[in-house]
Every structure is written in C-alpha cells, then in structure tokens.
Design a protein around this motif. Structure first.
Motif, PDB file in Angstrom:
ATOM      1  N   TYR A 176       0.869  -1.190   0.000  1.00 33.08           N
ATOM      2  CA  TYR A 176       0.000   0.000   0.000  1.00 33.08           C
ATOM      3  C   TYR A 176       0.898   1.229   0.000  1.00 33.08           C
ATOM      4  CZ  TYR A 176       0.613   0.541   5.129  1.00 33.08           C
ATOM      5  OH  TYR A 176       1.127   0.719   6.384  1.00 33.08           O
ATOM      6  N   ASP A 348       4.055  -3.057   3.444  1.00 34.01           N
ATOM      7  CA  ASP A 348       3.484  -4.389   3.267  1.00 34.01           C
ATOM      8  C   ASP A 348       2.195  -4.474   4.089  1.00 34.01           C
ATOM      9  OD1 ASP A 348       2.863  -7.096   3.368  1.00 34.01           O
ATOM     10  OD2 ASP A 348       4.971  -7.722   3.461  1.00 34.01           O
ATOM     11  N   HIS A 349       1.068  -4.647   3.391  1.00 38.95           N
ATOM     12  CA  HIS A 349      -0.216  -4.630   4.088  1.00 38.95           C
ATOM     13  C   HIS A 349      -0.418  -5.882   4.946  1.00 38.95           C
ATOM     14  CE1 HIS A 349      -3.935  -2.885   5.066  1.00 38.95           C
ATOM     15  NE2 HIS A 349      -4.226  -2.340   3.896  1.00 38.95           N
ATOM     16  N   ASP A 353      -1.133  -1.675   8.670  1.00 36.19           N
ATOM     17  CA  ASP A 353      -2.272  -1.061   7.998  1.00 36.19           C
ATOM     18  C   ASP A 353      -1.965   0.402   7.710  1.00 36.19           C
ATOM     19  OD1 ASP A 353      -3.678  -3.472   8.348  1.00 36.19           O
ATOM     20  OD2 ASP A 353      -4.150  -2.874  10.411  1.00 36.19           O
ATOM     21  N   GLY A 354      -2.781   0.963   6.831  1.00 37.24           N
ATOM     22  CA  GLY A 354      -2.580   2.350   6.432  1.00 37.24           C
ATOM     23  C   GLY A 354      -2.563   3.321   7.605  1.00 37.24           C
TER      24      GLY A 354
END
Lengths: 374, 81
Positions: A176, A348-349, A353-354
C-alpha cells in the motif's frame, strides 16, 4: 565446530564466487572479522564470520562458484578447540594440505587443481614454484580490453538479480502507498546556517536529516522496521537503514547503515559517505548487504517529485523521497512559497495497515519541523 | 592561474567522479551535473576537491550559480584574482 557457509547476501542471491580467503588454516578469528571476499552478481563483498574460533580448514578454492548454503570452511569454536577438534570432513575435489596464498592465486589463475600438485614446501605445503612446475605461464597475449568484454556480463547479472528481487516483491507483497507533502523550510534554513559555519568537508547534505527523521519516526512506529518471514511479522529491535545507491555503470545496491538510530547527523553523514564510496568501488561487508531492516530511496537529485517504491523483501517498508521543489503553500489562511518535499511510504499490508503508515509519515513531518532536535 | 589551467583542474576532478565520461566534450553552457549524471554526494566531493586543488572554498549558497563550465570559469577566475 561450525561450518562456515556461503551466506545469502540478499534475497536475490543464488550463488557466489570466492575471490579470496583473508585467513589461512590455523588462524584465530573473532566474530565480525572479515575472512573472505565473495563476488555476487552485484559486487565483491567482504564476508564476516559470526563466531569466535580457529579456522580448521578451508573447503573452497578461490575462483570456485558455490551455491548459497554450501560449507566453505570449518571453524573450530573455542570450546571445541579445547576438546581437540574432529578432523574436517573430507570431500572430493578439495585440497586440504597447506597452500601458500600466492600459490592459491596462481593456481586459480592458471586453472590448476591443487589436488594434482605435489607440494615441495615445508610440511609438504604447495608453494608458487610447484604451481609454476605444474602449469608454466603462457607467453603473454595482447590484452583484449577485458573491461569492455566483462562489463556487459556483469551488468546483465546485476539486472537479473534486481529483476528476481523486484518480481518476488511484486508477486508476494501486497503493497500500500501513502504520500505526504512536507514543508522543508525549517530544516533547510537550519542546515544552511549550520553548513555556513563548516568547512566544505564537514558539510551535511539535505538527505542526512531526512534519514535521521526516518530513524526517529520509525522509533514511534516500529512495525515498519523489520521483516515478513514465514507468514509472520517480525519487528526488528535493531535499526539498519538500507540506502539505495545508483551505480555509475547502471544498476543499484541498497547496503545498510548499521544501527542508524544510534547515529547523530554528523555520524550519519560520515557513514553514508563511506557507504556510497564502498558501494561504488568495492569493499561492502556482508552484514551491510543482508541486515537492512527498512530501506530509503531518494531520487531527488534527478528532479523527480514522487517515488512509489517497491519493497525489498523480506522487509516490510520502503520510504521514498523526491526532489525538494519550491511550491505554493497555504498555511493559516496565507499563501506563500515553500521548499516542499514529497515523502512516500510503500508498506506491506500483511504487516501493517494504512493507519500506522499514516502515523509514520506524520511523525516524519513533525521531526522535520524541529530540525534543531534532530 | 589562467582559465585554461582552471579548466584542466575542473576536467581532472570531473573525470575522477565520472570516469566513463569525457569532460572536454562538455558544451560551455551545458548543465554539468545533468550531463555527467553527478549526484549530490559527488557534487559535494567536487567542491571538496576544488578547495584542495584551487584553494577556493565555495559557500553552499553559491552551489546553484555553478552549473556550467562558463559559470565555473568566471566564478573561479574571479575568486582567484
């Protein structure tokens, strides 16, 4: 007793060629000593040993290419040495007697199998004269400009190494991407006044406070510093920041600034200068090639505004910096002009997390607004 | 030291930073960093070497005025006068 094996100097490495041993049978070594130089597709790397001990035998000859994981030497560890170490396991095609370093080099150069040579030196050691006897030097041929012939092959090998790592990354890692614009006027002003007082040699480049800010921000979001291995997220306690260095002949390397979080700006500048020099002229160490826990890429020199990076597996994040460009900037209802940096995070998802990624970029911005604290 | 001597020094340093290049082929108004693909580290190394060879310490604020051969020759000639 321990076997010293061909290390993997990156997820893209299949095999390496031993260039030279820096030790001989019987030498005492300490953890982190450089004991060999290995040529990979990317460069000649100095290989460090991981434990104290005594070199019992060297199993691989200079010039031999062996797969990652192949035993290259037997090292008697301290306790084993005292208990009278076992003789080295014998394998065909490997010479175990004494060989002088120059004889080894000569043998490699002339393609002589050391097993076929009878040593005439002390205790039957093979010396240069024995190699001369076995394979006299051929009359010198006119040079065929070896550099120009060898270069394309090495360039192609590096291209393949990069291809395999990047393809693995895009195949396995659900990336992401986050991006933020950072007002750099405080950091640049601080740096300009700092550099104005310094002789040229001690000046700090703008990328150095950026690396420092990344190290500090990672301290707040440690999940981005580490690896994704065997379906598990492993956060690294040590922080080794890989820095992408473009090579003049094409291709790139990302050796690590080891323990970057413990370094101040001056130390970071020294470390980076040293790393870039060695990446371009040889002399990188194996730990620098393998231990990076996160990577920074800076393409600002080329006028690129934004970098969408590809993570270097098994790491879980890559921070990208573009060029610092003067741009219109609205703040407190006023429009001004500021030097603006676009910072990106590729993460790296599977590992984060975002939301955490956003907290990292926010922290990065915060540190760059207080440069005197860097 | 005349302009030709200064040019020699500049070329020698550039050749060390970008060994595969031929700095003497640079056009007078060509952007040197772009033409020879010199990054900010090597740009700093260039000014370190200029300081050592010519004894001219270039302040950071002047880096941006030294993009081409013409600009460099004028600048260093003035500083050395």
């Amino acid at each position: 007793m321990a076997e010293f094996c061909m290390p993997s100097l990156g997820s893209d490495m299949q095999a390496g060629t031993l260039i030279e041993w820096r030790v001989q049978q019987g030498d005492r070594v300490r953890r982190r000593d450089v004991i060999a130089v290995v040529e990979t597709d990317k460069a000649a790397i100095e290989i460090e040993v991981y434990e104290d001990g005594v070199i019992e035998s060297l199993l691989v000859e200079p010039g031999e290419k062996v797969a990652v994981g192949t035993a290259m030497a037997v090292i008697g560890t301290e306790s084993a040495v005292k208990e009278q170490a076992m003789p080295a396991i014998s394998a065909p095609g490997m010479h175990r007697g004494k060989v002088s370093p120059y004889a080894r080099t000569l043998a490699a150069a002339r393609g002589v199998d050391l097993n076929m040579v009878i040593g005439t030196g002390p205790e039957g050691a093979i010396c240069a004269a024995d190699i001369e006897q076995a394979a006299p030097a051929e009359p010198a041929k006119p040079a065929e400009q070896p550099g120009e012939v060898a270069e394309p092959t090495q360039r192609a090998a590096m291209r393949r190494a990069i291809a395999s790592a990047m393809a693995r990354s895009k195949r396995e890692i659900p990336h992401y991407y986050l991006q933020t614009r950072i007002d750099m006027h405080r950091t640049l002003q601080w740096l300009a006044s700092e550099n104005a007082q310094r002789p040229i040699k001690e000046r700090i480049l703008p990328v150095v406070p950026l690396i420092r800010a990344v190290a500090l921000a990672l301290g707040e979001v440690p999940e981005l510093n580490g690896y994704w291995l065997d379906d598990h997220h492993r956060i690294s306690e040590a922080m080794h920041i890989g820095f992408v260095i473009a090579l003049r002949q094409g291709g790139l390397m990302a050796p690590a600034i080891l323990h970057a979080d413990a370094l101040g700006l001056d130390e970071l500048m020294t470390a980076l200068r040293d790393l870039i020099q060695r990446a371009r002229s040889g002399g990188l160490r194996s730990t620098e090639m393998t231990d990076a826990t996160v990577t920074i890429t800076s393409l600002g020199d080329l006028g690129v505004e934004t970098v969408y990076g590809i993570i270097y597996p098994p790491q879980v994040a890559l921070v990208g910096f573009g060029k610092i460009i003067e741009q219109p900037w609205a703040e407190d209802g006023m429009l001004g002009i500021r030097p603006v940096l676009t910072a990106t995070l590729a993460a790296d998802h599977r590992a984060t997390d975002g939301h955490r990624g956003a907290q990292f970029l926010d922290a990065l911005n915060r540190y760059l607004q207080e440069p005197e604290k860097l | 030291m005349n302009e030709n001597d200064i040019k020699e020094v500049i070329f020698t340093i550039l050749k060390r930073l970008a060994p595969e290049s031929d700095p003497s082929e640079l056009a007078p108004d060509e952007n040197i960093r772009k033409a020879l693909d010199i990054d900010s580290f090597d740009a700093l190394n260039f000014f370190v070497r200029i300081d050592e060879e010519l004894g001219v310490s270039v302040p950071e604020a002047d880096y941006g005025k030294l993009n081409t051969l013409t600009e460099m020759l004028a600048y260093f000639s003035r500083r050395l006068a």
